[in-house]
Scaffold this motif. Structure first.
Motif, PDB file in Angstrom:
ATOM      1  N   PHE A 113     -25.303  69.725  18.854  1.00  0.00           N
ATOM      2  CA  PHE A 113     -25.521  71.166  18.998  1.00  0.00           C
ATOM      3  C   PHE A 113     -26.981  71.437  19.352  1.00  0.00           C
ATOM      4  O   PHE A 113     -27.885  70.778  18.854  1.00  0.00           O
ATOM      5  N   SER A 114     -27.169  72.407  20.218  1.00  0.00           N
ATOM      6  CA  SER A 114     -28.511  72.657  20.756  1.00  0.00           C
ATOM      7  C   SER A 114     -29.424  73.277  19.698  1.00  0.00           C
ATOM      8  O   SER A 114     -28.963  73.869  18.720  1.00  0.00           O
ATOM      9  N   GLU A 115     -30.707  73.155  19.957  1.00  0.00           N
ATOM     10  CA  GLU A 115     -31.707  73.802  19.110  1.00  0.00           C
ATOM     11  C   GLU A 115     -31.473  75.306  19.071  1.00  0.00           C
ATOM     12  O   GLU A 115     -31.586  75.948  18.031  1.00  0.00           O
ATOM     13  N   ALA A 116     -31.147  75.859  20.226  1.00  0.00           N
ATOM     14  CA  ALA A 116     -30.935  77.306  20.320  1.00  0.00           C
ATOM     15  C   ALA A 116     -29.765  77.727  19.440  1.00  0.00           C
ATOM     16  O   ALA A 116     -29.826  78.753  18.749  1.00  0.00           O
ATOM     17  N   ALA A 117     -28.700  76.935  19.462  1.00  0.00           N
ATOM     18  CA  ALA A 117     -27.536  77.247  18.625  1.00  0.00           C
ATOM     19  C   ALA A 117     -27.914  77.178  17.150  1.00  0.00           C
ATOM     20  O   ALA A 117     -27.514  78.032  16.345  1.00  0.00           O
ATOM     21  N   GLN A 118     -28.698  76.177  16.820  1.00  0.00           N
ATOM     22  CA  GLN A 118     -29.155  76.006  15.439  1.00  0.00           C
ATOM     23  C   GLN A 118     -29.968  77.231  14.976  1.00  0.00           C
ATOM     24  O   GLN A 118     -29.743  77.776  13.902  1.00  0.00           O
ATOM     25  N   ARG A 119     -30.872  77.654  15.842  1.00  0.00           N
ATOM     26  CA  ARG A 119     -31.713  78.817  15.518  1.00  0.00           C
ATOM     27  C   ARG A 119     -30.870  80.082  15.394  1.00  0.00           C
ATOM     28  O   ARG A 119     -31.062  80.893  14.492  1.00  0.00           O
ATOM     29  N   GLU A 120     -29.943  80.221  16.340  1.00  0.00           N
ATOM     30  CA  GLU A 120     -29.081  81.417  16.332  1.00  0.00           C
ATOM     31  C   GLU A 120     -28.298  81.476  15.016  1.00  0.00           C
ATOM     32  O   GLU A 120     -28.191  82.532  14.387  1.00  0.00           O
ATOM     33  N   LEU A 121     -27.763  80.347  14.619  1.00  0.00           N
ATOM     34  CA  LEU A 121     -26.977  80.317  13.386  1.00  0.00           C
ATOM     35  C   LEU A 121     -27.849  80.658  12.174  1.00  0.00           C
ATOM     36  O   LEU A 121     -27.453  81.436  11.303  1.00  0.00           O
ATOM     37  N   GLN A 122     -29.045  80.090  12.130  1.00  0.00           N
ATOM     38  CA  GLN A 122     -29.925  80.381  10.991  1.00  0.00           C
ATOM     39  C   GLN A 122     -30.284  81.872  10.935  1.00  0.00           C
ATOM     40  O   GLN A 122     -30.360  82.470   9.862  1.00  0.00           O
ATOM     41  N   GLU A 123     -30.461  82.466  12.113  1.00  0.00           N
ATOM     42  CA  GLU A 123     -30.774  83.903  12.164  1.00  0.00           C
ATOM     43  C   GLU A 123     -29.588  84.717  11.651  1.00  0.00           C
ATOM     44  O   GLU A 123     -29.767  85.684  10.893  1.00  0.00           O
ATOM     45  N   ILE A 124     -28.393  84.310  12.042  1.00  0.00           N
ATOM     46  CA  ILE A 124     -27.194  85.053  11.621  1.00  0.00           C
ATOM     47  C   ILE A 124     -26.981  84.930  10.112  1.00  0.00           C
ATOM     48  O   ILE A 124     -26.634  85.907   9.436  1.00  0.00           O
ATOM     49  N   ILE A 125     -27.220  83.740   9.581  1.00  0.00           N
ATOM     50  CA  ILE A 125     -27.048  83.537   8.134  1.00  0.00           C
ATOM     51  C   ILE A 125     -27.909  84.524   7.340  1.00  0.00           C
ATOM     52  O   ILE A 125     -27.487  85.039   6.304  1.00  0.00           O
TER      53      ILE A 125
END
Lengths: 171, 425
Positions: A3-15
């Motif tokens: 999974f991309s860095e961007a996806a990781q960041r997006e998920l952390q932001e959503i959490i």
């Protein structure tokens, strides 16, 4: 595929939006599906790790929701609404038209990987029936001629590798 | 009549805040924040008589009043999981007037003293979710959301949460379970969400259209609202007209407007001017009515007295020549597909109904099957874990009451004798 860095960041932001991180389950699965096209065991592990739960639990939740795909689909996922309002205005003949034009049955993907044809329950567009959804977009007040135009447009778009949603703008 | 709920629909760029503000938007929110205590807002909505537009028709102000004193935090959840077949009104509001929805959420959150609200949008509604998220960003930028809104000291955040394809999540307890990150299984009530909802905290769940009425009631007053509609069903309602009519659409009308007016004046009558055979007046769960009921006023009490329910206000018209067995089978297969599988009446009963309807439609039914269908309905109604069981029996019982001949024709002749069937498989 990791999974991309961007996806990781997006998920952390959503959490961060939720009082309880477990609430980010559906958004997390949606991100994973967007990244990989469908949900894999790797996706369940990725989501489980982010939400402090087990991959089995994530898979169990995912199995409940029809938009979360457990197998790959074509580039364009065509979902024809067959619920009552659409069927009263000819969903069946439109579905047959699509079968014939694409040369595939419901649940199948064209050999070039471009189109997957499925039926779907009520899309909430009953007053503009009959309706189908292609990826994220709704196509309303369908006729066989309109379907031919849409398929031609999607084929053109695929040929030029355009963005999935720029062919005709939102209807 | 003048439009209120749909007043901005059709205005260019109606989803942008500049347009919304230019048409008086957020004035109600400003007035509430600067001049009303939360309880005054609850009292205003109570006195307006506004009832829930998602389907149950429960008085909105009373629902707010069930939140227990002194228990915090509280949450407001906007139910935007519009999925009851025939229903497509909330999407019109979310796509075209997302700020009206947000203003309604903001005022209602203030009324129940919530500082975090969620909008649970059905997963398929990508454009709705995008418009709401963009509108939330605009509202933050203009100081209508966030910390210390308009200097009032009140804080509010709104989160758009997208579903992933499950009709049952429109049921309020299933919605909460889903929002907590689980399978969308309904919960037993009590406890009711107002006392123990999201994260076991007091939670008010209101439909999109219900919330969209709130800024209007603040703007024009409870007396204005009650001046429309009927005494027990005051105000205005969005009616989603679909099926075999010339001009399907989402129409805003006062409650109490006759069914015939909606179908003939607004809908332009039936296709090919065929006589009306059946009308489903409130979404797919509502028992069918017949041509004999066309003069029934579209309000909660009158539709109930006619043997059905107003539900979400989704009116599906079925003209003569259409096979009712195929219609009922299509609806029951939908419910079988959407059942969560938790309780036995739901899991087994609905699948059983679907199998019997399939064989009747295929000309392999028996006359005893009609009693068997009713028997299964008795086992479902009031005996399932959530209201889905009662939703399923509506079309079955009503069709057997009004259109028994359609069933008997299939059973006795072994085939469909109607020109049109809606069978897919």
């Amino acid at each position: 595929m990791p999974f991309s860095e961007a996806a990781q960041r997006e998920l952390q932001e959503i959490i961060q939006r939720y009082p309880d991180k477990r609430s980010a389950m559906l958004p997390a699965l949606a991100i994973a599906q967007r990244e990989q096209g469908y949900l894999t065991p790797e996706a369940y592990r990725w989501v489980a790790e982010a939400l402090d739960t087990s991959p089995t639990w994530v898979a169990s939740v995912a199995s409940f929701y029809t938009m979360l795909r457990k197998e790959p689909a074509g580039r364009y996922l065509i979902q024809v609404c067959t619920n009552l309002s659409c069927s009263l205005l000819g969903a069946k003949p439109l579905l047959d038209h699509l079968r014939q034009r694409l040369g595939i049955d419901v649940g199948e993907t064209t050999p070039d990987g471009l189109f997957t044809l499925t039926t779907v329950e009520c899309l909430g567009s009953c007053a503009t029936a009959p309706v189908m959804q292609v990826n994220d977009r709704y196509y309303e007040q369908l006729t066989p001629e309109r379907i031919d135009e849409i398929l031609a447009g999607l084929r053109r778009e695929a040929g030029t590798c355009g963005d999935d949603r720029t062919a005709e703008g939102h209807s | 009549m003048d439009k209120f709920l749909l007043r901005n629909v059709g205005v260019p760029d109606s989803h942008h805040i500049e347009v919304y503000l230019s048409r008086g938007g957020y004035e109600s929110w400003r007035r509430v924040l600067t001049s009303m205590q939360p309880q005054a807002v609850v009292d205003l909505v109570k006195s307006s008589g506004l009832r829930g537009r998602g389907g149950a028709g429960f008085p909105t102000g009373m629902k707010w009043g069930f939140v227990p004193q002194g228990v915090y935090p509280r949450y407001l959840v906007c139910n935007a999981d519009e999925g009851e077949p025939g229903t497509c009104k909330d999407r019109v509001l979310m796509e075209n007037d997302p700020h009206l929805v947000l203003e309604g959420i903001a005022i209602s959150s203030y009324a129940i003293e919530a500082h975090l609200a969620f909008i649970y949008v059905r997963g398929e509604f990508t454009l709705s979710a995008e418009r709401l998220e963009a509108a939330i960003a605009e509202a933050h930028a203009h100081g209508f959301l966030g910390k210390n809104i308009l200097g009032s000291g009140y804080d509010l955040d709104i989160v758009v949460h997208r579903g992933a394809g499950a009709y049952i999540c429109g049921e309020e307890t299933a919605l909460l379970t889903s929002l907590e990150g689980e399978r969308g299984n309904p919960r037993l009530k009590p406890p009711f969400p107002a006392t123990e909802g999201l994260y076991r905290k007091p939670t008010v769940i209101n439909n999109v259209e219900t919330l969209a009425n709130v800024p209007l009631i603040v703007q024009y007053g409870a007396e204005w609202y009650k001046s429309m509609g009927t005494e027990k069903s005051p105000g205005i309602k969005l009616f989603a007209l679909s099926g075999q009519v010339k001009r399907p659409g989402v129409y805003e009308l006062p409650l109490g407007t006759p069914l015939r007016t909606l179908i003939e004046e607004y809908g332009g009558g039936t296709l090919e001017n065929r006589p009306v055979k059946a009308v489903i007046p409130g979404g797919s769960s509502a028992p069918m009515l017949t041509a004999a009921h066309l003069d029934t006023p579209l309000d909660y009490e009158s539709i109930a007295a006619a043997g059905s329910m107003l539900g979400s206000g989704a009116v599906i018209v079925i003209a003569e020549g259409t096979c009712i067995v195929s219609v009922v089978r299509r609806l029951i297969e939908f419910y079988a597909h959407e059942d969560c599988g938790q309780c036995i009446p739901g899991r087994e009963g609905i699948a059983w109904l679907a199998r019997i309807l399939e064989r009747i439609e295929a000309g392999q039914g028996r006359e005893e099957d009609l009693d068997l269908l009713l028997d299964i309905c008795d086992g479902l109604s009031g005996r399932s874990l959530c209201p889905l069981g009662d939703a399923v029996v509506g079309p079955v019982r009503s069709s057997l009451k009004h259109f028994r001949d359609d069933y008997l024709a299939h059973i006795r002749t072994g085939q469909c004798v109607q020109p049109v069937a809606v069978t897919i498989a």
